[in-house]
Design a protein around this motif. Structure first.
Motif, PDB file in Angstrom:
ATOM      1  N   ALA A   1       0.829  -1.205   0.000  1.00 16.85           N
ATOM      2  CA  ALA A   1       0.000   0.000   0.000  1.00 16.85           C
ATOM      3  C   ALA A   1       0.862   1.255   0.000  1.00 16.85           C
ATOM      4  O   ALA A   1       0.547   2.256  -0.666  1.00 16.85           O
ATOM      5  CB  ALA A   1      -0.940  -0.011   1.199  1.00 16.85           C
ATOM      6  N   VAL A   2       1.976   1.211   0.733  1.00 14.43           N
ATOM      7  CA  VAL A   2       2.901   2.347   0.764  1.00 14.43           C
ATOM      8  C   VAL A   2       3.554   2.530  -0.596  1.00 14.43           C
ATOM      9  O   VAL A   2       3.658   3.645  -1.119  1.00 14.43           O
ATOM     10  CB  VAL A   2       3.972   2.130   1.869  1.00 14.43           C
ATOM     11  CG1 VAL A   2       5.079   3.184   1.760  1.00 14.43           C
ATOM     12  CG2 VAL A   2       3.331   2.187   3.258  1.00 14.43           C
ATOM     13  N   GLU A   3       3.993   1.419  -1.183  1.00 14.09           N
ATOM     14  CA  GLU A   3       4.653   1.500  -2.493  1.00 14.09           C
ATOM     15  C   GLU A   3       3.704   1.998  -3.578  1.00 14.09           C
ATOM     16  O   GLU A   3       4.128   2.645  -4.541  1.00 14.09           O
ATOM     17  CB  GLU A   3       5.207   0.119  -2.866  1.00 14.09           C
ATOM     18  CG  GLU A   3       6.390  -0.301  -1.986  1.00 14.09           C
ATOM     19  CD  GLU A   3       6.803  -1.744  -2.228  1.00 14.09           C
ATOM     20  OE1 GLU A   3       6.084  -2.453  -2.964  1.00 14.09           O
ATOM     21  OE2 GLU A   3       7.837  -2.164  -1.667  1.00 14.09           O
ATOM     22  N   ALA A   4       2.404   1.704  -3.414  1.00 20.24           N
ATOM     23  CA  ALA A   4       1.412   2.162  -4.389  1.00 20.24           C
ATOM     24  C   ALA A   4       0.980   3.608  -4.144  1.00 20.24           C
ATOM     25  O   ALA A   4       0.181   4.161  -4.905  1.00 20.24           O
ATOM     26  CB  ALA A   4       0.197   1.242  -4.363  1.00 20.24           C
ATOM     27  N   GLY A   5       1.491   4.218  -3.066  1.00 16.94           N
ATOM     28  CA  GLY A   5       1.148   5.596  -2.761  1.00 16.94           C
ATOM     29  C   GLY A   5      -0.175   5.761  -2.044  1.00 16.94           C
ATOM     30  O   GLY A   5      -0.669   6.881  -1.875  1.00 16.94           O
ATOM     31  N   GLU A   6      -0.767   4.638  -1.601  1.00 21.19           N
ATOM     32  CA  GLU A   6      -2.053   4.714  -0.907  1.00 21.19           C
ATOM     33  C   GLU A   6      -1.882   5.121   0.563  1.00 21.19           C
ATOM     34  O   GLU A   6      -2.791   5.686   1.170  1.00 21.19           O
ATOM     35  CB  GLU A   6      -2.758   3.357  -0.982  1.00 21.19           C
ATOM     36  CG  GLU A   6      -3.093   2.950  -2.406  1.00 21.19           C
ATOM     37  CD  GLU A   6      -3.512   1.491  -2.511  1.00 21.19           C
ATOM     38  OE1 GLU A   6      -3.948   1.084  -3.596  1.00 21.19           O
ATOM     39  OE2 GLU A   6      -3.402   0.750  -1.509  1.00 21.19           O
ATOM     40  N   LEU A   7      -0.709   4.832   1.115  1.00 12.01           N
ATOM     41  CA  LEU A   7      -0.371   5.231   2.486  1.00 12.01           C
ATOM     42  C   LEU A   7       0.990   5.898   2.467  1.00 12.01           C
ATOM     43  O   LEU A   7       1.900   5.447   1.751  1.00 12.01           O
ATOM     44  CB  LEU A   7      -0.331   4.016   3.420  1.00 12.01           C
ATOM     45  CG  LEU A   7      -1.642   3.341   3.787  1.00 12.01           C
ATOM     46  CD1 LEU A   7      -1.360   2.076   4.605  1.00 12.01           C
ATOM     47  CD2 LEU A   7      -2.544   4.288   4.577  1.00 12.01           C
ATOM     48  N   SER A   8       1.116   6.938   3.259  1.00  7.16           N
ATOM     49  CA  SER A   8       2.411   7.608   3.374  1.00  7.16           C
ATOM     50  C   SER A   8       2.885   7.493   4.823  1.00  7.16           C
ATOM     51  O   SER A   8       2.696   8.409   5.637  1.00  7.16           O
ATOM     52  CB  SER A   8       2.290   9.081   2.963  1.00  7.16           C
ATOM     53  OG  SER A   8       3.544   9.730   3.087  1.00  7.16           O
TER      54      SER A   8
ATOM     55  N   ILE B   1      -5.728  -1.286   3.872  1.00  5.75           N
ATOM     56  CA  ILE B   1      -4.981  -2.509   4.188  1.00  5.75           C
ATOM     57  C   ILE B   1      -5.837  -3.739   3.900  1.00  5.75           C
ATOM     58  O   ILE B   1      -5.348  -4.757   3.385  1.00  5.75           O
ATOM     59  CB  ILE B   1      -4.514  -2.491   5.654  1.00  5.75           C
ATOM     60  CG1 ILE B   1      -3.545  -1.334   5.898  1.00  5.75           C
ATOM     61  CG2 ILE B   1      -3.842  -3.822   6.026  1.00  5.75           C
ATOM     62  CD1 ILE B   1      -3.162  -1.140   7.359  1.00  5.75           C
ATOM     63  N   ALA B   2      -7.131  -3.654   4.215  1.00  2.89           N
ATOM     64  CA  ALA B   2      -8.032  -4.786   3.980  1.00  2.89           C
ATOM     65  C   ALA B   2      -8.071  -5.153   2.502  1.00  2.89           C
ATOM     66  O   ALA B   2      -8.093  -6.336   2.133  1.00  2.89           O
ATOM     67  CB  ALA B   2      -9.429  -4.453   4.479  1.00  2.89           C
ATOM     68  N   ALA B   3      -8.078  -4.151   1.636  1.00  2.00           N
ATOM     69  CA  ALA B   3      -8.106  -4.419   0.202  1.00  2.00           C
ATOM     70  C   ALA B   3      -6.863  -5.173  -0.241  1.00  2.00           C
ATOM     71  O   ALA B   3      -6.930  -6.086  -1.078  1.00  2.00           O
ATOM     72  CB  ALA B   3      -8.234  -3.110  -0.572  1.00  2.00           C
ATOM     73  N   ARG B   4      -5.733  -4.807   0.312  1.00  2.00           N
ATOM     74  CA  ARG B   4      -4.480  -5.494  -0.013  1.00  2.00           C
ATOM     75  C   ARG B   4      -4.452  -6.910   0.560  1.00  2.00           C
ATOM     76  O   ARG B   4      -4.022  -7.864  -0.093  1.00  2.00           O
ATOM     77  CB  ARG B   4      -3.304  -4.686   0.533  1.00  2.00           C
ATOM     78  CG  ARG B   4      -3.112  -3.345  -0.148  1.00  2.00           C
ATOM     79  CD  ARG B   4      -2.515  -3.520  -1.526  1.00  2.00           C
ATOM     80  NE  ARG B   4      -2.500  -2.271  -2.301  1.00  2.00           N
ATOM     81  CZ  ARG B   4      -1.919  -2.162  -3.490  1.00  2.00           C
ATOM     82  NH1 ARG B   4      -1.320  -3.215  -4.044  1.00  2.00           N
ATOM     83  NH2 ARG B   4      -1.961  -1.016  -4.140  1.00  2.00           N
ATOM     84  N   LEU B   5      -4.907  -7.048   1.810  1.00  2.00           N
ATOM     85  CA  LEU B   5      -4.921  -8.365   2.454  1.00  2.00           C
ATOM     86  C   LEU B   5      -5.827  -9.342   1.713  1.00  2.00           C
ATOM     87  O   LEU B   5      -5.533 -10.535   1.622  1.00  2.00           O
ATOM     88  CB  LEU B   5      -5.391  -8.231   3.907  1.00  2.00           C
ATOM     89  CG  LEU B   5      -4.339  -7.893   4.971  1.00  2.00           C
ATOM     90  CD1 LEU B   5      -5.017  -7.617   6.309  1.00  2.00           C
ATOM     91  CD2 LEU B   5      -3.339  -9.027   5.112  1.00  2.00           C
ATOM     92  N   SER B   6      -6.923  -8.834   1.187  1.00  2.00           N
ATOM     93  CA  SER B   6      -7.878  -9.707   0.503  1.00  2.00           C
ATOM     94  C   SER B   6      -7.270 -10.350  -0.738  1.00  2.00           C
ATOM     95  O   SER B   6      -7.770 -11.376  -1.227  1.00  2.00           O
ATOM     96  CB  SER B   6      -9.125  -8.911   0.103  1.00  2.00           C
ATOM     97  OG  SER B   6      -9.793  -8.416   1.250  1.00  2.00           O
ATOM     98  N   GLU B   7      -6.194  -9.739  -1.255  1.00  2.00           N
ATOM     99  CA  GLU B   7      -5.537 -10.284  -2.441  1.00  2.00           C
ATOM    100  C   GLU B   7      -4.515 -11.356  -2.097  1.00  2.00           C
ATOM    101  O   GLU B   7      -3.970 -12.012  -3.002  1.00  2.00           O
ATOM    102  CB  GLU B   7      -4.846  -9.148  -3.206  1.00  2.00           C
ATOM    103  CG  GLU B   7      -5.806  -8.066  -3.704  1.00  2.00           C
ATOM    104  CD  GLU B   7      -5.072  -6.867  -4.272  1.00  2.00           C
ATOM    105  OE1 GLU B   7      -3.810  -6.871  -4.225  1.00  2.00           O
ATOM    106  OE2 GLU B   7      -5.736  -5.935  -4.761  1.00  2.00           O
ATOM    107  N   VAL B   8      -4.224 -11.536  -0.805  1.00  2.00           N
ATOM    108  CA  VAL B   8      -3.214 -12.513  -0.393  1.00  2.00           C
ATOM    109  C   VAL B   8      -3.782 -13.923  -0.534  1.00  2.00           C
ATOM    110  O   VAL B   8      -4.880 -14.200  -0.036  1.00  2.00           O
ATOM    111  CB  VAL B   8      -2.781 -12.257   1.074  1.00  2.00           C
ATOM    112  CG1 VAL B   8      -1.830 -13.359   1.545  1.00  2.00           C
ATOM    113  CG2 VAL B   8      -2.122 -10.886   1.185  1.00  2.00           C
ATOM    114  N   PRO B   9      -3.066 -14.836  -1.207  1.00  2.00           N
ATOM    115  CA  PRO B   9      -3.551 -16.213  -1.337  1.00  2.00           C
ATOM    116  C   PRO B   9      -3.798 -16.844   0.030  1.00  2.00           C
ATOM    117  O   PRO B   9      -2.983 -16.699   0.951  1.00  2.00           O
ATOM    118  CB  PRO B   9      -2.396 -16.921  -2.058  1.00  2.00           C
ATOM    119  CG  PRO B   9      -1.678 -15.836  -2.791  1.00  2.00           C
ATOM    120  CD  PRO B   9      -1.788 -14.630  -1.911  1.00  2.00           C
ATOM    121  N   GLY B  10      -4.933 -17.505   0.160  1.00  2.00           N
ATOM    122  CA  GLY B  10      -5.258 -18.176   1.419  1.00  2.00           C
ATOM    123  C   GLY B  10      -6.136 -17.364   2.336  1.00  2.00           C
ATOM    124  O   GLY B  10      -6.683 -17.900   3.303  1.00  2.00           O
TER     125      GLY B  10
END
Length: 544
Positions: free
Chosen positions: A8-15, A58-67
């Motif tokens: 999320a930080v690398e995508a610029g969504e969080l600083s 963060i939830a959006a990113r976590l939802s993409e994690v396999p498993g």
């Protein structure tokens, strides 16, 4: 978790700076998911966003994690994470494949710790208070090593000073059949040692009195130290170093230590005595190093001993002291500060409270051999090494501990060590039965974790997942009892799983993938219980 924050930080969504760690815990209510974290609340202020907005990112990113099956946001921004069955069940394979290494971490990698415990005066057998520190100290050393630390366990032999002289005089009096001097040492063990010296040194009683006294002092000390070493080894406690206080004086280390402290500007002369100005660093009063009559104090030895530990490369020096040593905390920390060290980091002083033992509901106060104390050998004779070590390590040392001999020798669930060991033996029995039936859990490739969907299986997998965090917190907080209490919870969780989930086929039933998956889960649980018991220095029996 942190990888999702990083993306999320690398995508610029969080600083925000990516934190070094985030708290992830098992929720008390499993309806809230498999894991919960407050990382969004932790990052909200530095991100300049409302916690729920951070949680959504963060939830959006976590939802993409396999498993990860789902991520829900609760309250002001807590994240509840649910894994799919295959991801959760795969932990059983991870544990079995890791074996003895499961639960270890590298939190203290490269940190050299000196851990001193017991260190009772070598004038008598180890008493019940020392037994507590033997169990807790050895367990803590094992746990710190599991966290990656380079640990040196050490016993400080107080073999200089007045008490050793009184011990020698007491032995001499016993050998001559005279009354023991006032404030001397009594008990069968004193007579035993005196008898051993006379037998080993024929003619010793014909020497001049002062030479006799020196023989009884030196030989009695050597025999008592050997007795303590025997007791410790039989209790499963190994010390890397047995350090002699007398060696500090003989080598000139005490004088050198005082010179070093003087160079730091903290030594002063007053009323004919030499003092260390420890009040500059929070001690309640300044401490005497050398009395007006020229006699060096125990405190001077303490200062030299601390500096010796640091000179040996120990970054953290941990002292484990009894309840009657509360006054030592300030003075030991002041020594570190006077030496130019960080008293909050380079030295730690842990205080343990007293122990009582009950038999038939009554407190046991006396030892047959020592007379007025309960010794380590008494404790082992009454309840055994495993029960003693477990019972002494399972309670916070801040509180007084009462051990009931009747409970700790029983084969019931009221006996905590039996309860945990029985879980391990029950799993070992399952393995034996499986072997007799020709049932094998199969290879890691054949393991089907997605079949472990029963509520009891989920509870057990969740408990297994907690073990590394328990070990890490026990090391960080210096609290071995966390491991013991965890093992009791895990044993209870396994017993419930065993009651509700049939592991092996019955009768003519064919072995199927679920049987094999449950064998993996049972083996993972057996591994964790064995690893946890080993951290406490307690055996994991295969039969009971």
């Amino acid at each position: 978790m942190l990888s999702s924050v990083r993306s999320a930080v690398e995508a610029g969504e969080l600083s925000v700076p990516v934190p070094g760690q985030a708290t992830v815990e098992r929720p008390k209510n499993r309806d809230h998911g498999d894991w919960a974290t407050n990382v969004a609340l932790q990052l909200a202020k530095p991100a300049g966003m409302p916690p729920r907005k951070v949680a959504e990112i963060i939830a959006a990113r976590l939802s993409e994690v396999p498993g990860v099956a789902s991520v829900d946001i609760a309250g002001p921004g807590f994240l509840n994470i649910t894994l799919d069955a295959a991801s959760q069940g795969a932990l059983a394979r991870t544990v079995v494949e890791a074996g003895r290494d499961y639960g270890k971490n590298d939190a203290f990698a490269g940190l050299k710790i000196n851990l001193e415990f017991v260190s009772a005066n070598p004038t008598g057998p180890i008493h019940i208070g020392g037994v507590r520190w033997a169990a807790v100290g050895d367990s803590l050393g094992r746990i710190l090593r599991a966290a990656g630390a380079d640990v040196t366990t050490e016993y400080y032999i107080n073999d200089a000073g007045v008490q050793i002289s009184k011990f020698g005089a007491s032995l001499l009096a016993q050998a001559h059949g005279r009354p023991v001097p006032e404030d001397g040492y009594v008990g069968e063990y004193v007579a035993d040692i005196a008898r051993q010296i006379v037998e080993a040194k024929p003619g010793v009683l014909d020497l001049p009195e002062d030479e006799q006294l020196e023989v009884f002092r030196a030989e009695g000390l050597a025999l008592m130290v050997a007795e303590i070493q025997r007791s410790m080894e039989e209790f499963g406690v190994h010390f890397d170093v047995w350090f002699s206080e007398k060696s500090l004086h003989d080598s000139g280390a005490v004088e050198k230590a005082m010179d070093r402290l003087r160079e730091q500007g903290h030594v002063f002369e007053q009323d004919g005595a030499t003092w260390l100005r420890t009040t500059d660093f929070g001690d309640d009063k300044d401490r005497v190093l050398v009395k007006a009559d020229g006699e060096t104090t125990y405190f001077a030895s303490d200062a030299a001993y601390y500096l010796n530990k640091r000179d040996r490369g120990n970054e953290v020096c941990v002292y484990m002291l009894g309840a009657d040593h509360h006054g030592y905390v300030g003075r030991l920390k002041a020594i570190a500060a006077c030496a130019g060290d960080d008293a909050d980091r380079n030295i730690e002083v842990l205080i343990g409270q007293f122990v009582k033992m009950l038999k038939d509901g009554q407190e046991v106060r006396m030892s047959k051999r020592a007379g007025n104390i309960i010794t380590i050998d008494d404790v082992v004779d009454w309840i055994g090494v495993d029960a003693a070590r477990y019972a002494l390590a399972r309670s916070n040392t801040d509180s007084t501990l009462t051990l009931d001999i009747d409970v700790l020798t029983s084969t019931s669930n009221d006996n905590p060590v039996y309860y945990v060991q029985y879980a391990h033996s029950r799993m070992s029995s399952v393995n034996r039965n499986a072997a007799e039936m020709g049932v094998d859990k199969g290879s890691a490739e054949d393991f089907k974790p997605e079949l472990l969907v029963h509520e009891r299986e989920g509870e057990l997998l969740g408990a297994l997942a907690e073990f590394p965090a328990v070990v890490a917190s026990a090391a960080e907080l210096r609290e071995p009892h966390r491991v013991a209490r965890y093992l009791e919870r895990l044993a209870g969780t396994y017993h419930r799983f065993y009651g509700d989930c049939r592991i092996l086929p019955r009768g003519d039933e064919e072995t199927n993938d679920l049987h094999r998956a449950r064998l993996w889960l049972a083996e993972a649980t057996r591994t964790v219980i064995a690893n946890g018991l080993d951290l406490l220095g307690v055996s994991a029996p295969e039969r009971m």
